[in-house]
Motif scaffolding. Structure first.
Motif, PDB file in Angstrom:
ATOM      1  N   VAL A 219       2.382  -3.157  -3.542  1.00 28.57           N
ATOM      2  CA  VAL A 219       3.326  -2.045  -3.619  1.00 28.57           C
ATOM      3  C   VAL A 219       3.229  -1.247  -2.322  1.00 28.57           C
ATOM      4  CG1 VAL A 219       3.227  -1.890  -6.135  1.00 28.57           C
ATOM      5  CG2 VAL A 219       1.612  -0.577  -4.759  1.00 28.57           C
TER       6      VAL A 219
ATOM      7  N   ALA B 272      -4.294  -0.156 -10.255  1.00 28.23           N
ATOM      8  CA  ALA B 272      -3.332   0.745 -10.903  1.00 28.23           C
ATOM      9  C   ALA B 272      -2.617   0.084 -12.080  1.00 28.23           C
ATOM     10  CB  ALA B 272      -2.309   1.237  -9.883  1.00 28.23           C
TER      11      ALA B 272
ATOM     12  N   MET C 215      -1.590  -7.058  -9.411  1.00 26.86           N
ATOM     13  CA  MET C 215      -0.223  -6.810  -9.865  1.00 26.86           C
ATOM     14  C   MET C 215      -0.037  -7.261 -11.317  1.00 26.86           C
ATOM     15  SD  MET C 215       1.354  -5.332  -7.403  1.00 26.86           S
ATOM     16  CE  MET C 215       3.085  -5.451  -7.876  1.00 26.86           C
TER      17      MET C 215
ATOM     18  N   MET D 249       2.894   1.862  -1.889  1.00 21.59           N
ATOM     19  CA  MET D 249       1.954   2.992  -1.940  1.00 21.59           C
ATOM     20  C   MET D 249       0.586   2.648  -1.361  1.00 21.59           C
ATOM     21  SD  MET D 249       4.134   2.728  -4.573  1.00 21.59           S
ATOM     22  CE  MET D 249       3.691   2.620  -6.285  1.00 21.59           C
TER      23      MET D 249
ATOM     24  N   SER E 154      -3.227  11.310  -8.883  1.00 26.33           N
ATOM     25  CA  SER E 154      -2.347  10.130  -8.893  1.00 26.33           C
ATOM     26  C   SER E 154      -3.102   8.903  -8.391  1.00 26.33           C
ATOM     27  CB  SER E 154      -1.113  10.359  -8.004  1.00 26.33           C
ATOM     28  OG  SER E 154      -1.484  10.352  -6.639  1.00 26.33           O
ATOM     29  N   GLY E 155      -2.486   7.760  -8.564  1.00 29.84           N
ATOM     30  CA  GLY E 155      -3.059   6.538  -8.026  1.00 29.84           C
ATOM     31  C   GLY E 155      -3.042   6.553  -6.503  1.00 29.84           C
TER      32      GLY E 155
ATOM     33  N   GLY F 105      -1.226  11.034 -12.719  1.00 30.63           N
ATOM     34  CA  GLY F 105      -2.686  11.071 -12.725  1.00 30.63           C
ATOM     35  C   GLY F 105      -3.277   9.787 -12.195  1.00 30.63           C
TER      36      GLY F 105
ATOM     37  N   LYS G 116       2.143   3.465 -16.441  1.00 30.58           N
ATOM     38  CA  LYS G 116       0.951   2.624 -16.424  1.00 30.58           C
ATOM     39  C   LYS G 116       0.365   2.531 -17.834  1.00 30.58           C
ATOM     40  CE  LYS G 116       1.989   2.245 -12.290  1.00 30.58           C
ATOM     41  NZ  LYS G 116       1.473   2.525 -10.985  1.00 30.58           N
TER      42      LYS G 116
HETATM   43  C1  PLP Z   1       1.616   2.867  -9.555  1.00 28.69           C
HETATM   44  C2  PLP Z   1       0.854   2.216  -8.495  1.00 28.69           C
HETATM   45  C3  PLP Z   1       0.271   2.952  -7.451  1.00 28.69           C
HETATM   46  C4  PLP Z   1       0.520   4.421  -7.254  1.00 28.69           C
HETATM   47  O1  PLP Z   1       0.094   5.212  -8.322  1.00 28.69           O
HETATM   48  P1  PLP Z   1       0.748   6.676  -8.507  1.00 28.69           P
HETATM   49  O2  PLP Z   1      -0.026   7.248  -9.644  1.00 28.69           O
HETATM   50  O3  PLP Z   1       2.186   6.470  -8.848  1.00 28.69           O
HETATM   51  O4  PLP Z   1       0.547   7.410  -7.231  1.00 28.69           O
HETATM   52  C5  PLP Z   1      -0.497   2.278  -6.528  1.00 28.69           C
HETATM   53  N1  PLP Z   1      -0.690   0.957  -6.610  1.00 28.69           N
HETATM   54  C6  PLP Z   1      -0.147   0.216  -7.593  1.00 28.69           C
HETATM   55  C7  PLP Z   1      -0.427  -1.247  -7.642  1.00 28.69           C
HETATM   56  C8  PLP Z   1       0.664   0.808  -8.554  1.00 28.69           C
HETATM   57  O5  PLP Z   1       1.206   0.054  -9.506  1.00 28.69           O
END
Ligand code: PLP
Length: 393
Positions: free
Chosen positions: A87, A160, A134, A89, A61-62, A194, A187
């Motif tokens: 984000v 991402a 972004m 994350m 994942s990202g 992934g 994405k």
């Molecule tokens: C989607 C996203 C992530 C996380 O990726 P995942 O594959 O969903 O874990 C992190 N940073 C940004 C900017 C994102 O858009």
């Protein structure tokens, strides 16, 4: 009764017949379906070729890409600079790696760091600068890289959302030391779940690879030398990734067509310049080499929270935007990040601490261009945008 029309801000990625046939064929014929499948190095090689970088590491994942990178770069207690528009994350990955998130402001009309803001936040403990591109807009330039270099910081790009965005000859995600990508369903390059990591540094790549593969040591060909997690990508996802990579340029071109149609329908093309318009393009320079992930526009008069009623009205009219769906806000407004939004660096007033980012979020509207949105949808939805703007007065 017909279902009411809606345009969603995210949607299932389109799969070509070839992609599906290749997937079945790969499941039948590849040696393994796990992260040890010989499809993984094949996918990684294709990524290296596409991006023209010496190292690519496929991960699950990202978020895994960000966590694995940070875990091998920082020590617990190190400070990591990240943009206040981003984000959750990215911030979570910093915390999971033991880092302390430090939020910076962006430029007035782009997601690039405001270098003055960063200078004021820099301490002896700052180790990493993260940029987040972004909606496909570039978030890093020569000045940023130069500045980070002078401070001896590692630059990690959270790319991402900017797969395929390129500025000059270089892709977003290949300008800093490490680029982290997501290939989650929504994405641009989509493998369901992934991600992958790009780097031009073999020490970083080796360490991150080991971490994402249960600590497996390439050098000793066994476990036990490093700690790590299982962040491997499966063969099925690598198969989809390879197919998607082969049509990436087509996908980007198609998305850019959608960007152009939004612009045309909303009167944002150069020929309409000078016309009194309630909307403007956000960061028009950022559309050069843009991947077409989404089009960002802004309200011409950026009063406090100007865009909010429009985003709500749009949602009610059937047009969903990322900003509305994800309750996009400055990161410091999220509960789990509040403990890091403290004096002496900050006044606790985001409008004082992040004047540029606050103004951007007051006025920003993101418009979807993903696989599930077709040109008719955009014609329909842009009329809704214009209606909502009229009705708000
Ligand atoms: C989607 C996203 C992530 C996380 O990726 P995942 O594959 O969903 O874990 C992190 N940073 C940004 C900017 C994102 O858009």
């Amino acid at each position: 009764m017909s279902k009411e029309k809606r345009v969603e801000c995210v949607g299932k990625a389109q799969r070509t017949e070839t992609e599906l046939e290749v997937l079945i064929d790969d499941i039948r014929h590849t040696n393994l379906l796990s992260g040890d499948s010989n499809l993984i190095p094949q996918y990684e090689k294709a990524l290296m070729q596409y991006f023209d970088v010496p190292h690519a590491i496929a991960v699950s994942s990202g978020t895994a890409a960000l966590h694995a990178s940070l875990a091998k770069i920082i020590q617990p207690g190190d400070e990591v600079l990240l943009p206040v528009i981003g984000v959750t994350m990215t911030a979570s990955a910093i915390l999971m790696a033991g880092g302390i998130p430090v939020f910076y402001d962006c430029e007035p009309d782009s997601f690039k760091p405001d270098l003055n803001s960063i200078e004021g936040l820099s301490t002896k403990k700052t180790r990493v600068l993260i940029t987040v591109s972004m909606w496909g807009y570039p978030a890093i330039d020569e000045a940023t890289i130069h500045f980070a270099k002078s401070k001896e910081w590692i630059v990690i790009e959270d790319a991402a959302q900017s797969f395929g965005t390129r500025n000059g000859s270089k892709f977003e995600g290949t300008k800093g030391h490490i680029g982290c990508f997501s290939t989650q369903e929504f994405k641009l390059l989509s493998t369901g779940e992934g991600g992958f990591i790009l780097s031009d540094n073999s020490d970083h790549a080796t360490a991150i690879r080991a971490f994402s593969r249960l600590g497996f040591s390439e050098e000793h060909k066994t476990f036990g030398y490093h700690s790590g997690l299982n962040y491997r990508l499966s063969a099925m996802q690598a198969s989809l990734g390879l197919s998607q990579l082969a049509i990436a340029e087509e996908k980007i071109a198609l998305r850019n067509k959608k960007v152009d149609l939004w612009k045309e329908m909303l009167g944002l093309t150069p020929s309409e310049k000078g016309k009194k318009n309630k909307l403007q393009l956000f960061n028009p320079d950022g559309l050069k080499g843009h991947n077409g992930y989404a089009l960002c526009v802004k309200m011409a008069s950026a009063t406090e929270d100007a865009a909010k009623p429009i985003l709500i009205k749009l949602f009610e009219a059937g047009v969903s935007t990322d900003i509305h769906r994800y309750k996009q806000s400055l990161l410091v407004n999220y509960a789990f990040l509040k403990p890091y939004y403290i004096a002496p660096q900050y006044t606790a007033n985001p409008r004082v601490d992040f004047p540029n980012a606050s103004k951007i979020m007051d006025s920003l509207i993101s418009l979807p261009c993903h696989d599930g949105v077709d040109l008719d949808d955009i014609e329909w939805a842009s009329k809704k945008v214009i209606d909502c703007l009229e009705n708000i007065g």
